[in-house]
Design a protein around this motif. Structure first.
Motif, PDB file in Angstrom:
ATOM      1  N   SER A   1       0.840  -1.204   0.000  1.00  0.00           N
ATOM      2  CA  SER A   1       0.000   0.000   0.000  1.00  0.00           C
ATOM      3  C   SER A   1       0.870   1.247   0.000  1.00  0.00           C
ATOM      4  N   ALA A   2       0.384   2.295  -0.660  1.00  0.00           N
ATOM      5  CA  ALA A   2       1.115   3.564  -0.708  1.00  0.00           C
ATOM      6  C   ALA A   2       1.099   4.242   0.656  1.00  0.00           C
ATOM      7  N   GLN A   3       0.046   4.007   1.435  1.00  0.00           N
ATOM      8  CA  GLN A   3      -0.069   4.546   2.779  1.00  0.00           C
ATOM      9  C   GLN A   3      -0.183   3.383   3.757  1.00  0.00           C
ATOM     10  N   ALA A   4      -0.501   3.700   5.023  1.00  0.00           N
ATOM     11  CA  ALA A   4      -0.584   2.633   6.019  1.00  0.00           C
ATOM     12  C   ALA A   4      -1.617   1.590   5.617  1.00  0.00           C
ATOM     13  N   VAL A   5      -2.715   2.057   5.055  1.00  0.00           N
ATOM     14  CA  VAL A   5      -3.748   1.152   4.546  1.00  0.00           C
ATOM     15  C   VAL A   5      -4.081   1.567   3.128  1.00  0.00           C
ATOM     16  N   GLY A   6      -4.667   0.652   2.368  1.00  0.00           N
ATOM     17  CA  GLY A   6      -4.949   0.956   0.971  1.00  0.00           C
ATOM     18  C   GLY A   6      -6.233   0.324   0.493  1.00  0.00           C
ATOM     19  N   GLY A   7      -6.488   0.476  -0.807  1.00  0.00           N
ATOM     20  CA  GLY A   7      -7.746   0.002  -1.370  1.00  0.00           C
ATOM     21  C   GLY A   7      -7.608  -1.155  -2.335  1.00  0.00           C
TER      22      GLY A   7
END
Length: 550
Positions: A342-348
């Motif tokens: 993921s690009a951030q801590a969480v992603g889609g």
């Protein structure tokens, strides 16, 4: 809402008054409990009558007083009425605000004059705080050290401000009243946050001139005001004269970037001990370490909150990773590879490989629009829906309709998911394929040639059109064929020059590599990293490779 405001240790504590009775007393079951032996168990009550609030003494031992007059029968309260129960002082604020103009407006126990004249200002102290050390440097250095020592180690903003006032009262022994106002970032208004009286039983407001407050904020200079009630040149401003302030100093609290964080105001009513220019210079000098202490505490508080958020996001990341399969299934004649970043801590991004009860394998792969927390919430819902549907349906067409129906129900506007569903029969070596708005998988045949599904069979993303009729494609899986499914985080990976990795680069790599799923998946991820050259990814990167062994 009407309020009672209690002054406790320099802090204004507010109690909202409800309709009906509000009992004040020492007992714990009172609506407003007062911790004082001089207050009766049920001392008084404030009750509503229409739009008004009245106060009634309940036979207390020490009586109830409003503006110094003992309450003998129920009495209607007006805004700024002072209520005294034994030694405890309250101020009443009605629901209707005081009209601004030449009258006073109050916030908590601080009152503002709203006159626009500038005649009260008799001196300004500007320039660098270090410049103020030139005159009487010993006194000013001592004051700076006292403030620094007093505030050292204090990281609680609510404790810094009362400490600041206590120290200032020691530096200026003739000060009678003081307050600190801080800038509210949301409203951009100066809000009283701490106040202090020389006499503990004083029930007067700390009073400020809006004229002076505005001038301090705009000029970022300390303002010195002389006796407003005796100097003839102040007669033109009755609202300022009515403040009865003998002498006052107001200094800005400046942040590291030079912006005004708040102000410190000190006044004295002793006509024989007016503040002088030297006092204003000392206040200017001590405002610097005071502002730094406040800003440091605020930054530390932000850091602590950020750490808490980071910890929560780390937990959320672990929860999301738990929604992905821990390992790929072991199926005779087939192999599977998957990776997710993921690009951030969480992603889609989302993928799953679900063994079905009849021996078939469901391969699900999706990309939620957007990234971060909102996308991750949609992703978690998609994961749950896919698992619950495929557990009972092994028909790709029926399953995609159910999944889309669930995602359309209570759909969030602008939040959709591109999605691929593949049902593999590892015995008959066939697959049924449905595409809901995603890029076509790249199929590498045993001879190295590539194949992709036509765009015509690509339907709309999940969560857009309820009841959409998706096309189902049946296909044989031949020995040595490998399927590569990816999100746009792979094809749109960017380097420092702004060049995208591109689908064509991906196709060329798939074509020249072997059909081994583990080797191919690892090579693709490594090549995407090589292209990015260390540039942080701006989108989630997810890749799945599966195939039938040769």
């Amino acid at each position: 809402m009407a309020k009672l405001i209690l002054l406790v240790q320099g802090q204004a504590k507010t109690y909202d008054l409800k309709s009906g009775d509000n009992v004040l007393g020492r007992l714990p079951d009172c609506d407003i409990q007062i911790d004082s032996n001089m207050v009766s168990r049920k001392h008084a009550r404030v009750f509503s009558k229409g739009t008004d609030f009245l106060i009634e003494d309940l036979g207390s031992g020490n009586g109830t007083f409003v503006n110094g007059q003992k309450v003998e029968q129920p009495q209607t309260l007006k805004t700024n009425d002072r209520i005294k129960l034994g030694p405890v002082l309250f101020r009443f604020e009605g629901e209707k605000p005081i009209i601004s103009g030449t009258e006073e407006t109050s916030v908590g126990a601080v009152s503002f004059d709203s006159g626009e004249g500038t005649s009260t200002i008799t001196g300004r102290i500007g320039g660098s705080a270090l410049d103020q050390l030139d005159v009487k440097p010993a006194e000013k250095l001592k004051a700076v050290l006292e403030i620094t020592k007093s505030l050292a180690g204090t990281i609680d903003i609510d404790k810094i401000l009362p400490k600041l006032l206590d120290t200032l009262f020691g530096i200026f022994p003739h000060a009678d009243r003081g307050c600190v106002l801080l800038l509210d970032n949301k409203t951009q208004q100066m809000i009283p946050r701490a106040m202090k009286h020389r006499r503990a039983d004083a029930d007067e407001s700390v009073k400020l001139s809006r004229t002076i407050l505005k001038s301090v904020i705009e000029s970022k200079e300390t303002i010195l005001s002389a006796d407003a009630s005796s100097d003839s040149k102040f007669n033109a401003s009755e609202s300022i004269s009515s403040l009865a302030i003998r002498s006052m100093m107001c200094a800005p609290l400046l942040g590291l970037n030079g912006d005004v964080l708040g102000v410190i105001n000190i006044d004295t009513q002793n006509p024989l001990a007016q503040f002088r220019a030297d006092d204003a210079q000392i206040l200017t000098a001590v405002a610097v370490p005071a502002a730094l202490a406040y800003e440091g505490a605020r930054l530390l508080q932000s850091y602590v909150e950020k750490q808490k958020q980071d910890n929560e996001m780390a937990i959320a990341s672990n929860v999301q990773l738990a929604l992905l399969p821990e390992s790929m299934p072991e199926v005779d004649g087939y192999s599977f590879f998957a990776m997710y970043e993921s690009a951030q801590a969480v992603g889609g991004d989302y993928y799953d490989v679900v063994p079905l009860p009849n021996g078939k394998i469901a391969v699900a792969f999706g990309d939620v629009a957007g990234k971060g927390v909102p996308a991750s919430l949609i992703m978690s819902r998609l994961s749950t829906v896919v698992r619950s549907v495929t557990e009972f349906l092994d028909d790709a067409g029926q399953a995609i309709e159910k999944i889309n129906g669930h995602m359309c129900a209570r759909a969030v506007e602008g939040r959709f998911a591109t999605f691929v569903l593949i049902i593999i029969d590892p015995v008959k070596h066939t697959m049924s394929f449905v595409n809901a708005g995603h890029m076509s998988p790249i199929i590498r045949k045993s001879d190295g040639t590539l194949e992709e599904f036509p765009d015509e069979i690509c339907g709309v993303p999940l969560g857009v059109v309820d009841g959409y009729p998706y096309d189902v494609v049946m296909r044989d899986i031949h020995p040595g064929e490998t399927f590569v499914i990816y999100t746009d985080g792979v094809s749109e990976a960017m380097n420092a020059a702004g060049d995208l990795y591109g689908i064509e680069t991906l196709r060329n790599l798939v074509q020249k590599e072997s059909g081994d799923t583990q080797q191919l998946g690892t090579k693709i991820r490594a090549d995407v990293r090589r292209h990015a050259g260390g540039i942080p990814q701006n989108d989630d990167i997810t890749l799945m490779v599966f195939g039938r062994k040769a």
